[in-house]
Design an enzyme around this catalytic site. Structure first.
Site, mmCIF file in Angstrom:
data_model
loop_
_atom_site.group_PDB
_atom_site.id
_atom_site.type_symbol
_atom_site.label_atom_id
_atom_site.label_comp_id
_atom_site.label_asym_id
_atom_site.label_seq_id
_atom_site.Cartn_x
_atom_site.Cartn_y
_atom_site.Cartn_z
ATOM 1 N N LYS A 195 -4.923 -7.935 5.727
ATOM 2 C CA LYS A 195 -3.904 -6.985 6.173
ATOM 3 C C LYS A 195 -2.549 -7.684 6.140
ATOM 4 O O LYS A 195 -2.332 -8.682 6.818
ATOM 5 C CB LYS A 195 -4.210 -6.490 7.585
ATOM 6 C CG LYS A 195 -3.181 -5.475 8.110
ATOM 7 C CD LYS A 195 -3.553 -5.006 9.506
ATOM 8 C CE LYS A 195 -2.544 -4.014 10.050
ATOM 9 N NZ LYS A 195 -2.893 -3.558 11.408
ATOM 10 N N LYS A 248 -5.236 -3.925 3.090
ATOM 11 C CA LYS A 248 -4.223 -2.994 3.578
ATOM 12 C C LYS A 248 -2.847 -3.648 3.440
ATOM 13 O O LYS A 248 -2.673 -4.777 3.902
ATOM 14 C CB LYS A 248 -4.481 -2.652 5.046
ATOM 15 C CG LYS A 248 -3.485 -1.659 5.639
ATOM 16 C CD LYS A 248 -3.768 -1.396 7.107
ATOM 17 C CE LYS A 248 -2.755 -0.396 7.670
ATOM 18 N NZ LYS A 248 -2.970 -0.144 9.110
#
Length: 325
Positions: A195, A248
């Site tokens: 992420k 992400k």
């Protein structure tokens, strides 16, 4: 034989041959649809920076759930917006908290819908950071202790899967141990393994009311310039017991998705985040792009890069297109 002897256009001549040789197929089975649930009553508020996406109170969520089920979308990812926030995000492990009540509500009405919970603290803390603060820095290990309480509470409420998003070191191991000790050995972990500290999250922070009150999250989310580090982060999560690994954002990180697909045998998820969604919506509204075609091309590119699962705000629109052929 005259030049050219190889003519790739032969396999592009019409739609039927293009369908026969198509390498990547997008399906509604690939999608997870995020839902924002706000504590309160009679709430249905469109998020200005995310057209078509709403914050709902629990008493207004039925229509949305019906659409998700009717379209065949297999799973939802829950984000809660509580009334009460404090320094440590204690509402996250309140068995009567907004997410816990939402899990029970969905399971009662749509028992076959797969319910995944985002496991983090930023929506629940008064400072907007993803854990316990010491001297204006997120303290890793105390945050892990609170994360354990959060996931067990979600499991008690009936969650099918938990998805830790805070990028704390050792979080997957802590969650696996906590769930197993509480008897929830069958609940899988979808870890936000890679992420990034991305500028693409802006609209989400409006949606979830989770902007940091000071500073940023670069001390715990990954540097967008780093590629090899993602493999290290994911390897750690795999060793700690992750069942699904995630990248992400998605669209600006297709190379990372591809790297994970090449290097790991676990299912790979990709989060097509709010900023990616909102750019398509804004350009479509202005008539600068064919919104529908760009949406489907974007989702196909994420699948082609190697994602098995796509978390996307486009899920309902894309599912309607796929349903009608």
């Amino acid at each position: 034989m005259g030049f050219p002897s190889v003519r790739p256009r032969r396999l592009r001549k019409n739609e039927n041959i293009r369908r026969l040789v198509r390498e990547t197929e997008l399906s509604v089975n690939d999608f997870i649809y995020p839902l924002f649930i706000e504590e309160g009553e009679n709430i249905k508020i469109e998020i200005p920076s995310m057209p078509g996406i709403y914050r709902y109170s629990l008493d207004r969520i039925d229509e949305e759930l019906e659409q998700v089920v009717d379209l065949g979308i297999p799973a939802v990812l829950l984000f809660g917006i509580p009334k009460h926030k404090d320094a440590v995000g204690s509402e996250t492990w309140n068995d009567e908290g907004i997410i816990q009540r939402t899990i029970r509500y969905i399971k009662e009405r749509c028992p076959d819908l797969y319910v995944i919970t985002d496991v983090c603290f930023c929506e629940y803390t008064e400072h907007g950071h993803c854990g316990v603060l010491h001297d204006h820095e997120v303290a890793n290990d105390p945050t892990l202790e609170n994360t354990k309480k959060q996931v067990v509470s979600h499991a008690r409420a009936g969650a099918d899967m938990v998805a830790p998003s805070g990028m704390m070191d050792g979080v997957v191991k802590a969650i696996r141990e906590a769930l197993d000790q509480a008897g929830y050995t069958d609940i899988p972990i979808m870890s936000y393994s890679a992420k990034y500290a991305s500028a693409y999250y802006g609209p989400f922070r409006d949606a979830a009311e989770s902007s940091p009150a000071f500073g940023d999250r670069r001390s715990y989310q990954m540097d967008p310039a780093n590629r090899r580090e993602a493999l290290k982060e994911v390897q750690l999560d795999v060793e700690e017991g992750a069942d699904i690994i995630m990248v992400k954002p998605a669209l600006a990180y297709l190379d990372i998705i591809s790297d994970l697909r090449e290097n790991f045998n676990l299912p790979v998820a990709a989060y097509n985040v709010s900023g990616e969604y909102s750019m398509v919506k804004a350009a479509g509204k202005l008539g600068w792009i064919d919104e529908e075609k760009v949406m489907m091309e974007t989702l196909t590119s994420i699948k082609r890069a190697g994602a098995d699962i796509i978390i996307t705000y486009h899920a309902k629109e894309a599912a309607k297109i796929l349903k009608t052929g």
